[in-house]
Every structure is written in C-alpha cells, then in structure tokens.
Design a protein around this motif. Structure first.
Motif, mmCIF file in Angstrom:
data_model
loop_
_atom_site.group_PDB
_atom_site.id
_atom_site.type_symbol
_atom_site.label_atom_id
_atom_site.label_comp_id
_atom_site.label_asym_id
_atom_site.label_seq_id
_atom_site.Cartn_x
_atom_site.Cartn_y
_atom_site.Cartn_z
ATOM 1 N N GLN A 1 -26.341 28.151 95.649
ATOM 2 C CA GLN A 1 -26.828 29.299 96.601
ATOM 3 C C GLN A 1 -27.316 28.597 97.844
ATOM 4 O O GLN A 1 -27.050 28.994 98.745
ATOM 5 C CB GLN A 1 -27.859 30.122 96.070
ATOM 6 N N SER B 1 -34.556 38.209 93.895
ATOM 7 C CA SER B 1 -34.334 37.379 94.948
ATOM 8 C C SER B 1 -32.860 36.818 95.279
ATOM 9 O O SER B 1 -32.418 36.324 96.211
ATOM 10 C CB SER B 1 -34.750 35.562 94.364
ATOM 11 N N SER C 1 -35.880 24.694 99.480
ATOM 12 C CA SER C 1 -37.303 25.108 98.865
ATOM 13 C C SER C 1 -38.317 24.196 99.069
ATOM 14 O O SER C 1 -38.310 23.122 99.722
ATOM 15 C CB SER C 1 -36.935 25.401 97.392
ATOM 16 N N CYS D 1 -39.754 34.740 90.456
ATOM 17 C CA CYS D 1 -39.231 33.690 89.792
ATOM 18 C C CYS D 1 -39.637 32.417 90.350
ATOM 19 O O CYS D 1 -39.635 32.328 91.749
ATOM 20 C CB CYS D 1 -37.915 33.654 89.545
ATOM 21 N N GLU E 1 -31.695 33.345 87.830
ATOM 22 C CA GLU E 1 -32.971 32.970 88.240
ATOM 23 C C GLU E 1 -33.958 34.278 88.452
ATOM 24 O O GLU E 1 -34.776 34.309 87.961
ATOM 25 C CB GLU E 1 -32.793 32.412 89.792
ATOM 26 N N GLY F 1 -30.790 27.612 89.858
ATOM 27 C CA GLY F 1 -31.819 27.525 90.844
ATOM 28 C C GLY F 1 -33.090 27.116 90.325
ATOM 29 O O GLY F 1 -34.099 26.818 91.221
ATOM 30 N N LEU F 2 -33.548 27.297 89.015
ATOM 31 C CA LEU F 2 -34.656 26.944 88.511
ATOM 32 C C LEU F 2 -34.912 25.572 87.860
ATOM 33 O O LEU F 2 -35.952 25.383 87.153
ATOM 34 C CB LEU F 2 -35.324 27.957 87.440
ATOM 35 N N SER G 1 -28.774 36.002 98.187
ATOM 36 C CA SER G 1 -30.004 35.474 97.903
ATOM 37 C C SER G 1 -30.867 35.584 99.041
ATOM 38 O O SER G 1 -30.441 35.755 100.103
ATOM 39 C CB SER G 1 -30.158 34.167 97.349
ATOM 40 N N HIS G 2 -32.015 34.939 98.876
ATOM 41 C CA HIS G 2 -33.225 34.961 99.853
ATOM 42 C C HIS G 2 -33.024 33.663 100.864
ATOM 43 O O HIS G 2 -33.586 33.519 101.753
ATOM 44 C CB HIS G 2 -34.511 34.879 99.282
ATOM 45 N N ALA H 1 -29.240 37.924 89.743
ATOM 46 C CA ALA H 1 -29.212 36.415 89.491
ATOM 47 C C ALA H 1 -29.989 35.939 88.194
ATOM 48 O O ALA H 1 -30.866 36.405 88.128
ATOM 49 C CB ALA H 1 -29.533 35.602 90.440
ATOM 50 N N ASN I 1 -39.093 31.757 97.102
ATOM 51 C CA ASN I 1 -39.181 33.051 97.006
ATOM 52 C C ASN I 1 -40.283 33.757 96.410
ATOM 53 O O ASN I 1 -40.630 34.807 96.889
ATOM 54 C CB ASN I 1 -37.884 33.725 96.276
ATOM 55 N N GLY J 1 -38.538 26.331 93.218
ATOM 56 C CA GLY J 1 -39.340 25.171 93.836
ATOM 57 C C GLY J 1 -40.504 25.896 94.571
ATOM 58 O O GLY J 1 -41.396 25.610 95.298
#
Ligand SMILES: *Cc1c(COP(=O)(O)O)cnc(C)c1O
Length: 450
Positions: A137, A410, A227, A260, A381, A334-335, A108-109, A379, A266, A263
C-alpha cells in the motif's frame, strides 16, 4: 443521514501538530553512529529540509501547500458514514461512524502523506526517492505521488509480498515505479541477509535498511517512510480534522475512537485532533488496535530501538518488539512492524490513549459482518479496528449504554482477495503470540545514555 460529506471548500487547510500540545516531553531521536541526539545534518542526507522541520517543530499548525491541496482534492474530503446497517445487525444502542479512506487512488490513507512527502522533496531539488513496502500500500501511494510530480521511485518490496501480491507490483509499475524484491543484491544490507539466509521471506525492517542505505549513498536520492515518524502523523491529521467537522454536522461527538495500528499513522491521523480537545477537557477515549501476533503496543517494551534491521535509522524511544523481530506472516501485512510511532508510544506510556489486540480469525469474522452490512470489503488491516468496534458495541449493548463510536476505515481490501479466499475456504492459519521470538529479540535493544 448515512453519508456525511464536506464540500471541497471545507477541506482542512492546515495539518495539526500535536507536539505543540503534549503535556510531557518527548525523547529526541538518537544517532546510531554517535549515540547522541541526531543532528539535522545527519537527517538531511535522506530527508528534505521542510520535512525535517515538520518532524522537529513545536509549531501547532502547518499550512498545506496549494499544489498538495490540489492533488489531495482528487479524493478529499473523504466521506464519514454512519453505519446504521452494522448497528442494526449488532443490535447495539451505540452510534457507529466510520471515516472511509479507501476512496484514495491507492485505496488507503497513505497517499495523504505520500503526496506532501514527494512535494517537499521535489521543491528541495530531489527528483528520485527510495522506499520500502510490505503489503504494497505504501509503495503504491508513493508511486502515485511521485508520478504526479514527475519523480523517479525505487521500491524495495518485502520478498514474500513481492511473490504473493503481484497486482500490487503491477499497480506500482503502472505509476512508473521500479519494484525490487527485498532482500536484494543491490545493497550491502540485502547481500548480507541473502548470504546468511538465502530463503528469507524478508521483512519490513530489512526493506527499510535497503532503502535507507541506497538513499544515504546517493546525493540525488532521498528516502521516504510511510508511517511512524512525526511528520507522517502530522500529514494524516487531515483525517481527524475532517471527521470532527463531519460529526459536528451530525450533531455528535465520539466517546470512543478506534484505529488499527501498524506504525501509528492512520490511528494518529484520526485521533490526534481529538486528543487536542481531550487535553482541553473533553471526555474522549482513543484506542489503537493491533494483531495479537505482532503486539507492539500491548506486549512490547517502551525503550530506545532502531527503526530497521540493519541499524541504519535513528534510534527512537517507542514501544518495540525488538528491531530483529520477524513478525509472523499474517494477512494484514501493513501491521507487521516491530516498532510504533514515538508519538503514539508516548501517548500510551502516559496513559492518554489505550491499546488492544485482536486475533486474525476474529478480524475476518468482523470483515464479513461489515462487508455484508455496509457493502465495503475492508483491508485486513482495517478489520482490526472493526473487530474491536464490534466487541465494544456488544459491551455497550450489554450495558444498555448509548455511546458514539468513531473508527477509521483505513482502506479497502480489493487487493486482499487471496486472504479472503483462504478465510472462506477455511484454510486460514491463525498465529499465536510469538512469545519466545519476542523475548529473544528484546535482548538486542541498543544502550542509550543521553
Ligand atoms: C499501511 C496500512 C495500515 C497500517 O499503517 P499505520 O501507519 O499504522 O496506519 C493500516 N491500514 C491500511 C489500509 C494500510 O495500508
């Protein structure tokens, strides 16, 4: 040309700080102890000086230190890909490009900021970090970064993910991190929660409380957040700067940018460098996409709130669903955060960017279309951005408008097979908008009088 690559020497050498160019002031973070703007001394208990400087500074660019560049170049620059096959499947006149951040060590980022965060702690004499992780992640990314600099790491992992995602746990341990299920018996915040709710699945807000409490109580240990904070978005701007160079190679420029939003890192990473040009007159629309079941930007309140459940972090002005909101257990772990980056929040509040929601069932539909055309399993997310892009592409088809869309992919979804299996087996549960829970938690916002 499907894949637009930059050579190593074209990797951006600076991060872009949008604080230098915002056409409005930002509210300062407020101390949970004094109710007044936080002092550097309060923050230095858990963050190293250089990161604190980046958090507060109005300086437009920060040089990326050489040791950080060396590690980032293990996978950067990342590819920009023209989604010809997706465009064809959708029959849209839109040109769709995506920046693929799934090529990093953690997929991921997040390593984009994990590496500089570990580095600045290391050069400030700190050899041990704590952090939280939801889906895993961020913990994976920081575990990799700490291992690169020979640092110790303890990760408080939200209990439900700790149980459901054993391979993310293994990933972190493989890079030398210690992983603890949150809530734990190791902190007061954890013990209090376990006493009140022994069966709680945990939450990101609570795991943050545990990690911050430990870091604040140990002089040898700092805390790192993946984030939300200004310096995290700063580090992620390498994504947008690369994308801008790559689109220039393709002789193109985005009309619409999607990312997406959990926080905000990305989304901020891909959008902020373009917003600098928007402030200078370019016509570009950036849209953050979030789950309908955790609609921070679209249904939250723009207010001062804590970043964590136990009220240990500074109070920030942001869109929030309330610091004690427990988001439904959607697969895009992650969201699942109650708040949003203060920078993204202020941009939205001032009408500079837009925000949209998508339903969980739509994101997996979009994932299948994307995987079967572009060959990458995204992902969950990232699928929020894909679903919004597909929706936009259909609208542009209707209008017969030939526009350019850029989105941030991301991360990949190789650790999310449980979610994909449930989708394919038709056992995926959709979550409605939790209106009552949000209304209740928004009653608990702190009073701030600056
Ligand atoms: C953590 C994560 C997100 C959400 O975090 P942001 O800070 O909003 O970017 C999105 N996608 C992936 C793949 C993630 O790992």
């Amino acid at each position: 040309m499907d894949k637009i690559l930059l050579s190593q020497k074209d990797m951006p050498k600076q991060w872009y700080n949008i604080l230098a160019d915002l056409p409005f002031p930002m509210a300062p973070p407020v101390s949970p102890v004094t109710g007044q703007p936080v002092t550097p001394d309060e923050m230095l208990r858990i963050f190293p000086g250089p990161l604190l400087e980046q958090e507060m500074s109005p300086q437009r660019f920060f040089e990326i230190p050489e040791p950080v560049m060396e590690i980032l170049s293990l996978w950067r620059p990342t590819p920009l890909i023209r989604a010809h096959r997706l465009e064809k499947a959708l029959g849209t006149p839109a040109r769709i490009y995506y920046k693929y951040e799934g090529v990093s060590p953690a997929g991921s980022h997040k390593p984009n900021t994990a590496v500089p965060q570990a580095y600045y702690n290391k050069i400030s004499g700190i050899n041990r970090l704590t952090t939280e992780t939801g889906a895993g992640q961020w913990g994976s990314s920081l575990a990799f970064a700490c291992q690169q600099f020979g640092m110790d790491l303890r990760v408080y992992m939200v209990r439900i993910s700790f149980t459901q995602k054993p391979y993310r746990r293994t990933f972190m341990r493989l890079f030398g991190a210690e992983v603890v299920a949150s809530p734990s018996e190791l902190t007061q915040a954890g013990r209090d929660m376990l006493a009140a709710h022994p069966d709680t699945p945990g939450s990101l807000g609570l795991a943050i409380s545990e990690a911050v409490e430990e870091a604040a109580g140990r002089p040898d240990t700092n805390y790192a957040l993946g984030s939300v904070l200004n310096h995290v978005l700063l580090h992620q701007t390498i994504i947008g700067q690369e994308a801008m160079k790559q689109l220039a190679l393709a002789n193109d420029y985005p009309d619409f940018i999607y990312g997406c939003h959990g926080g905000g890192s990305n989304f901020g990473g891909i959008a902020l460098p373009f917003l600098r040009e928007k402030f200078a007159g370019k016509d570009v629309t950036a849209i953050a996409v979030e789950p309908a079941s955790c609609p921070t930007l679209t249904k939250g309140t723009f207010a001062f709130d804590y970043g964590d459940t136990a009220k240990l972090t500074p109070i920030m002005q942001m869109y929030t669903l309330g610091h004690d909101f427990m988001p439904p257990a959607v697969h895009a772990g992650g969201l699942r955060y109650h708040g949003a980056a203060p920078i993204v929040s202020a941009l939205l509040n001032h009408g500079v960017i837009g925000a949209e929601t998508v339903d969980q069932s739509d994101i997996f539909k979009a994932a299948l279309v994307f995987a079967r055309t572009e060959g990458i399993i995204p992902a969950p997310e990232s699928c929020h951005a894909i679903a919004a892009v597909i929706r936009k592409a259909a609208q542009l088809k209707e209008e017969g408008a030939s526009k350019t869309i850029l989105f941030n992919l991301s991360g990949h979804g190789h650790f999310d097979m449980g979610a994909y299996e449930a989708y394919l087996d038709n056992t995926l549960e959709d979550f409605a908008y939790p209106a009552e829970a949000i209304e209740e938690s928004l009653k608990h916002l702190p009073e701030v009088n600056l």
